[in-house]
Motif scaffolding. Structure first.
Motif, PDB file in Angstrom:
ATOM      1  N   ASP A 155       0.743  -1.400  -0.083  1.00  0.00           N
ATOM      2  CA  ASP A 155       0.120  -0.191   0.084  1.00  0.00           C
ATOM      3  C   ASP A 155       0.907   1.319  -0.051  1.00  0.00           C
ATOM      4  OD1 ASP A 155      -2.090  -1.548   0.045  1.00  0.00           O
ATOM      5  OD2 ASP A 155      -2.558  -1.399   2.367  1.00  0.00           O
ATOM      6  N   GLN A 156       1.846   1.228   0.670  1.00  0.00           N
ATOM      7  CA  GLN A 156       2.922   2.448   0.672  1.00  0.00           C
ATOM      8  C   GLN A 156       3.498   2.509  -0.655  1.00  0.00           C
ATOM      9  OE1 GLN A 156       2.983   4.519   2.764  1.00  0.00           O
ATOM     10  NE2 GLN A 156       5.113   5.531   2.934  1.00  0.00           N
ATOM     11  N   VAL A 157       3.785   1.494  -1.365  1.00  0.00           N
ATOM     12  CA  VAL A 157       4.367   1.580  -2.857  1.00  0.00           C
ATOM     13  C   VAL A 157       3.248   2.410  -3.573  1.00  0.00           C
ATOM     14  CG1 VAL A 157       4.938   0.351  -5.025  1.00  0.00           C
ATOM     15  CG2 VAL A 157       5.881  -0.212  -2.590  1.00  0.00           C
ATOM     16  N   THR A 158       2.043   2.012  -3.349  1.00  0.00           N
ATOM     17  CA  THR A 158       1.113   2.516  -4.274  1.00  0.00           C
ATOM     18  C   THR A 158       0.934   3.949  -3.942  1.00  0.00           C
ATOM     19  OG1 THR A 158      -0.207   0.288  -4.589  1.00  0.00           O
ATOM     20  CG2 THR A 158      -1.429   2.553  -4.728  1.00  0.00           C
ATOM     21  N   ALA A 159       0.836   4.328  -2.575  1.00  0.00           N
ATOM     22  CA  ALA A 159       0.608   5.561  -2.194  1.00  0.00           C
ATOM     23  C   ALA A 159       1.660   6.583  -2.444  1.00  0.00           C
ATOM     24  CB  ALA A 159       0.167   5.624  -0.433  1.00  0.00           C
ATOM     25  N   THR A 160       2.863   6.291  -2.603  1.00  0.00           N
ATOM     26  CA  THR A 160       4.012   7.129  -2.816  1.00  0.00           C
ATOM     27  C   THR A 160       4.456   7.062  -4.471  1.00  0.00           C
ATOM     28  OG1 THR A 160       5.647   5.255  -2.610  1.00  0.00           O
ATOM     29  CG2 THR A 160       4.895   6.798  -0.663  1.00  0.00           C
ATOM     30  N   ALA A 161       3.681   6.262  -5.274  1.00  0.00           N
ATOM     31  CA  ALA A 161       4.004   5.992  -6.924  1.00  0.00           C
ATOM     32  C   ALA A 161       4.070   7.586  -7.251  1.00  0.00           C
ATOM     33  CB  ALA A 161       2.903   5.279  -7.343  1.00  0.00           C
ATOM     34  N   SER A 162       3.549   8.468  -6.981  1.00  0.00           N
ATOM     35  CA  SER A 162       3.306   9.748  -7.848  1.00  0.00           C
ATOM     36  C   SER A 162       4.229  10.829  -6.962  1.00  0.00           C
ATOM     37  CB  SER A 162       2.166  10.457  -8.226  1.00  0.00           C
ATOM     38  OG  SER A 162       1.187  10.472  -7.010  1.00  0.00           O
ATOM     39  N   SER A 163       4.910  10.377  -5.793  1.00  0.00           N
ATOM     40  CA  SER A 163       5.571  11.491  -5.050  1.00  0.00           C
ATOM     41  C   SER A 163       6.893  11.822  -5.511  1.00  0.00           C
ATOM     42  CB  SER A 163       5.539  10.782  -3.432  1.00  0.00           C
ATOM     43  OG  SER A 163       6.428   9.910  -3.612  1.00  0.00           O
TER      44      SER A 163
END
Length: 325
Positions: A155-163
């Protein structure tokens, strides 16, 4: 030369990972509260940060101070049987500890994570050979906590994908880790098979085999054993791939694909130790499947994974490293 933080870096597996990182030309920082890890296990050339994985500020400071580009997360409560007695402690260390680490990595801008997971996430599968597609049905708080930690990472990979600092991560699942490297770091757990049987033999008592009437070549259960040096090298290869920006699968099994029977383990222990006691054969334990091994095909493809040690060399290196007296 890039630096990697190894949580649990003073433990049995973590210290071997630290050694493998140094041998591969990386800088290594061992992060450990020394609750079960040992200061002397941390190899020369590595730095030790004595702090708790639940301390977000301490983790963040370690990542920033040492300029770590990634983390190999080995810290955790690793006792499946004991986790049934202490589920809240298990979840605190394994789930909350992973959440704390992810928060610290985000704060420090650290982008790469290799998670030391477990094949315990599979529980008792319906297939003899476990692949990454095998359904996860953990049967202990330990296995559950490892699976939840994998979900957190996903979920953290998904959440930070566009950061500005997207997380790249992979999780490595394995069964039984045994043996020792040249550093003589040994398995300190009283619950794991090798130290438990060694202690039994040194007391002059016979090793115990639970059932010898399974549908296997010698009638005893077959399980997957991997040498800790091979395991540590796979962690380093995963770190190298992430550091170079190469894509990796979310999870990999680190398995032999073949397995070793309990009888073969006991026979090898008698050969190596020279303690020739006849094992005591008891009844089957409820729920013990005849054979469970993990396929390592994906890891062989992407992480140069291979099992290079025979069962006798696994036993020999473990026995040579075990303290006497």
């Amino acid at each position: 030369m890039t630096a990697w933080l190894v949580t649990g870096g003073a433990g049995y597996i973590g210290a071997h990972v630290v050694s493998a990182l140094l041998e591969a030309g990386f800088e290594a920082v061992a992060y450990d509260n020394l609750s079960t890890g040992k200061r002397r296990f941390v190899p020369g050339g590595a730095r030790l940060v004595e702090a708790d994985i639940l301390d977000t500020d301490a983790v963040t400071a370690a990542l920033r101070t040492h300029g770590c580009v990634g983390v190999i997360h080995c810290a955790g409560y690793k006792y499946a049987g004991e986790s049934v007695k202490y589920p809240t402690h298990t979840y605190l260390q394994n789930v909350s500890g992973t959440a704390t680490l992810l928060e610290a990595m985000a704060a420090a801008g650290t982008r790469n994570l290799v998670f030391s997971s477990s094949a315990g996430v599979y529980g008792t599968p319906d297939t003899e050979v476990v692949t990454e597609d095998t359904e996860c049905r953990p049967e202990s708080p330990y296995g559950e906590s490892k699976l939840v930690a994998e979900w957190l990472i996903r979920d953290q990979v998904t959440a930070t994908a566009s950061s500005d600092a997207p997380l790249a991560a992979t999780s490595l699942r394995y069964f039984n880790v045994v043996g020792s490297g040249p550093s003589q770091v040994y398995d300190v757990s009283p619950h794991n098979l090798f130290p438990k049987v060694f202690a039994t033999l040194m007391r002059g008592e016979p090793a115990r085999i639970n059932g010898d009437d399974y549908a296997t070549p010698d009638g005893t259960c077959v399980r997957d054993y991997v040498h800790v040096v091979d395991l540590a090298n796979a962690h380093v290869e995963a770190a190298r791939a992430l550091d170079e920006g190469r894509p990796l699968e979310p999870v990999y099994n680190l398995g032999s694909g073949a397995g070793t029977s309990v009888r073969e383990i006991v026979d090898a222990m008698r050969d190596v130790t020279g303690i020739a006691t006849e094992p005591l054969v008891g009844p089957r334990r409820p729920g013990d499947p005849a054979r469970i091994v993990a396929a390592g095909d994906l890891a062989a493809r992407d992480l140069a994974w291979e099992t290079r040690f025979t069962i006798h060399s696994m036993v020999r290196t473990a026995w040579e490293a075990m303290p006497r007296g």
